[in-house]
Design a protein around this motif. Structure first.
Motif, PDB file in Angstrom:
ATOM      1  N   VAL A 282      45.426  25.900  25.952  1.00 22.26           N
ATOM      2  CA  VAL A 282      44.599  25.268  26.988  1.00 22.26           C
ATOM      3  C   VAL A 282      44.570  23.748  26.811  1.00 22.26           C
ATOM      4  N   LEU A 283      44.373  23.294  25.569  1.00 26.24           N
ATOM      5  CA  LEU A 283      44.325  21.851  25.312  1.00 26.24           C
ATOM      6  C   LEU A 283      45.658  21.185  25.633  1.00 26.24           C
TER       7      LEU A 283
ATOM      8  N   ALA B 202      42.266  16.024  20.951  1.00 27.43           N
ATOM      9  CA  ALA B 202      41.672  17.281  20.479  1.00 27.43           C
ATOM     10  C   ALA B 202      42.761  18.280  20.099  1.00 27.43           C
ATOM     11  N   PHE B 203      43.835  18.292  20.881  1.00 29.71           N
ATOM     12  CA  PHE B 203      44.972  19.167  20.581  1.00 29.71           C
ATOM     13  C   PHE B 203      45.584  18.818  19.225  1.00 29.71           C
ATOM     14  N   VAL B 204      45.732  17.521  18.958  1.00 29.16           N
ATOM     15  CA  VAL B 204      46.304  17.071  17.680  1.00 29.16           C
ATOM     16  C   VAL B 204      45.435  17.524  16.514  1.00 29.16           C
TER      17      VAL B 204
ATOM     18  N   LEU C  14      45.265  24.030  12.206  1.00 30.95           N
ATOM     19  CA  LEU C  14      46.052  25.264  12.182  1.00 30.95           C
ATOM     20  C   LEU C  14      47.200  25.199  11.185  1.00 30.95           C
ATOM     21  N   GLN C  15      47.657  23.988  10.865  1.00 32.01           N
ATOM     22  CA  GLN C  15      48.758  23.873   9.909  1.00 32.01           C
ATOM     23  C   GLN C  15      48.348  24.373   8.520  1.00 32.01           C
ATOM     24  N   ARG C  16      47.061  24.388   8.238  1.00 31.79           N
ATOM     25  CA  ARG C  16      46.597  24.918   6.953  1.00 31.79           C
ATOM     26  C   ARG C  16      46.815  26.427   6.863  1.00 31.79           C
TER      27      ARG C  16
END
Length: 487
Positions: A208-209, A245-247, A253-255
């Motif tokens: 969505v973002l 916000a997406f960044v 999420l990369q964690r």
């Protein structure tokens, strides 16, 4: 589409999978520009305004910007054949819908569906190429890709001009439909899967973002005019906030190892420099692609077909030179091509600042050919260097980011030159200058802005290494790490 493969073999002919994907990519990219000449016919047949009719192209670009950020995740989760089937199936469905559209709303929906399929094809082609082609052969093969992605947009207005001379705008879709069908059939017969799909759930919030952020940014940029600044600026600001916000969401999420778009690609200095160079060059290129037809049609009185034929040599030269540029890159590296190419881009754009109502057409063709040839000498090495600086498992995310920023850069470049041109023209008319002279002067200033942008391209070209292996900042362990490392 995972990249868990042994090293690709060097030498030999271009792999069949790449040939099929290049052909399919040519057909789907052709449709991005094929409706440009159909605007007057759409206004008459569907009883819509010019601004509404422009949406057949704007909606395509918006959809590309919204969908491409998701393709990095998608290509890692499905097989090559499945990705190809989805892309071409969606594209064909959109083409059918557009060809039989009883109203403008249905036509617009068809174009959006078409763009959804197109958005997958370019990252799929780039990712597969980087995976199956050996580093020493990538320039040659990437040159063939350049032929497809540069000739297709140049041919779109020419083909549509010819078709519209004898038939309805619906023929633009009816002619593409059987070609796309045959290519899809050939692809499903000959394509083999590359790598193994990875497991991983998609993050709905990221989707969505990305869609609202990148789509909103491109939409806002496409609405800028000299008379309308506040509204589009607000839309751009909201789009930029959503992208921020997406960044942050992707960093989080990369964690866990499941980002929609893996931002670790930016840790590779060569990739990041290539990304900046490509984006700014796209701004300059798209700006000139908008200005030149306006000049030829509005000030020189040429028809859309004649305009298309006049700019066609540049597009053909860019595409046909692609394979040669690729072979030179494989032999000598990128710097001997990118630095002279970037300088020539600035020279060509500076030449366009001298346009007049009497400039010979051969000079215009010559400047345009110089610009397109220079872009060919730049883009093929830049794509190859940038993606080559990444580890194999980040190819799909690197391709996705390149494609996304191409759409943003195209929208920004178009908005910039149109706003500069309109503002300058309006200012001169208000001071008593006649409309034609004011419009011409506005175009000269807009070309000058593009030429200034080209200086940034030169700087980034000087900073790029000759080969990706000369300066690689992200290795296999960095890309696999759950945390975002600092380079």
């Amino acid at each position: 589409m995972s990249a868990e493969l042994s090293a690709p073999a060097s030498g030999g002919r271009t792999p069949t999978v790449i040939r099929v994907l290049v052909l399919a990519t040519f057909v789907v990219i052709l449709n991005e520009t094929i409706m440009i000449n159909a605007i007057p016919r759409l206004m008459e047949d569907l009883h819509i305004t010019e601004r509404a009719a422009q949406w057949v192209s704007t909606a395509f670009m918006l959809t590309m910007a919204a969908v491409i950020p998701t393709t990095g995740w998608f290509l890692q989760r499905v097989s090559t054949r499945r990705a190809y089937t989805v892309a071409m199936g969606v594209f064909i469905a959109g083409t059918v819908l557009s060809s039989v559209a009883p109203s403008f709303a249905v036509l617009l929906l068809g174009r959006i569906v078409q763009a959804g399929g197109t958005a997958v094809m370019m990252p799929l082609l780039m990712t597969t190429l980087m995976t199956v082609v050996h580093e020493h052969d990538r320039g040659r093969v990437m040159g063939n890709v350049t032929l497809a992605i540069s000739v297709a947009p140049a041919m779109g207005p020419v083909i549509s001009g010819l078709v519209l001379q004898v038939g309805s705008w619906r023929w633009l879709f009816w002619l593409v439909l059987p070609i796309a069908g045959v290519i899809t059939w050939l692809g499903l017969r000959q394509l083999e899967n590359v790598g193994e799909p990875q497991a991983g759930a998609i993050d709905p919030l990221s989707v969505v973002l990305a869609a609202l952020g990148f789509g909103g940014l491109v939409f806002g940029l496409s609405r800028f005019t000299a008379d309308e600044l506040a509204g589009p600026a607000l839309i751009v600001a909201v789009g930029a906030a959503l992208i921020a916000a997406f960044v942050f969401r992707q960093l989080s999420l990369q964690r866990s190892g499941t980002p929609l778009l893996d931002l670790r690609v930016l840790l590779a200095g060569t990739y990041t420099k290539a990304l900046v160079l490509m984006s700014v060059a796209f701004m300059a290129m798209l700006g000139s692609m908008i200005l030149l037809p306006l000049y030829l049609q509005n000030l020189r009185g040429l028809s859309p077909l004649a305009t298309g034929l006049l700019v066609m040599p540049g597009g053909l030269a860019m595409g046909l030179l692609g394979p040669t540029v690729g072979r030179l890159f494989d032999r000598f590296g990128g710097r001997v091509l990118v630095i002279p190419g970037s300088i020539a881009i600035a020279v060509a754009l500076a030449g366009f600042t001298q346009i007049s109502l009497t400039m010979p057409y051969w000079q215009l063709v010559g400047l345009h050919v110089l610009l397109m040839v220079s872009l060919a000498a730049t883009f093929t090495p830049v794509f190859t260097l940038g993606l080559g600086a990444l580890p194999m498992q980040l190819y799909s995310h690197g391709s996705s980011m390149l494609g996304t920023l191409q759409q943003v850069a195209a929208a920004f470049g178009t908005a910039l030159v149109v706003t500069v041109m309109s503002a300058r023209s309006s200012d001169l008319v208000a001071k008593g200058t006649d409309a034609i002279t004011a419009h011409l002067d506005g175009m000269r200033l807009a070309f000058l802005v593009s030429a200034v942008l080209a200086i940034v391209v030169i700087v980034m070209a000087v900073l790029l290494p000759g080969r990706a292996a000369d300066h690689q900042e992200v290795d296999e362990s960095d890309a696999a790490a759950p945390e975002l490392v600092k380079g």
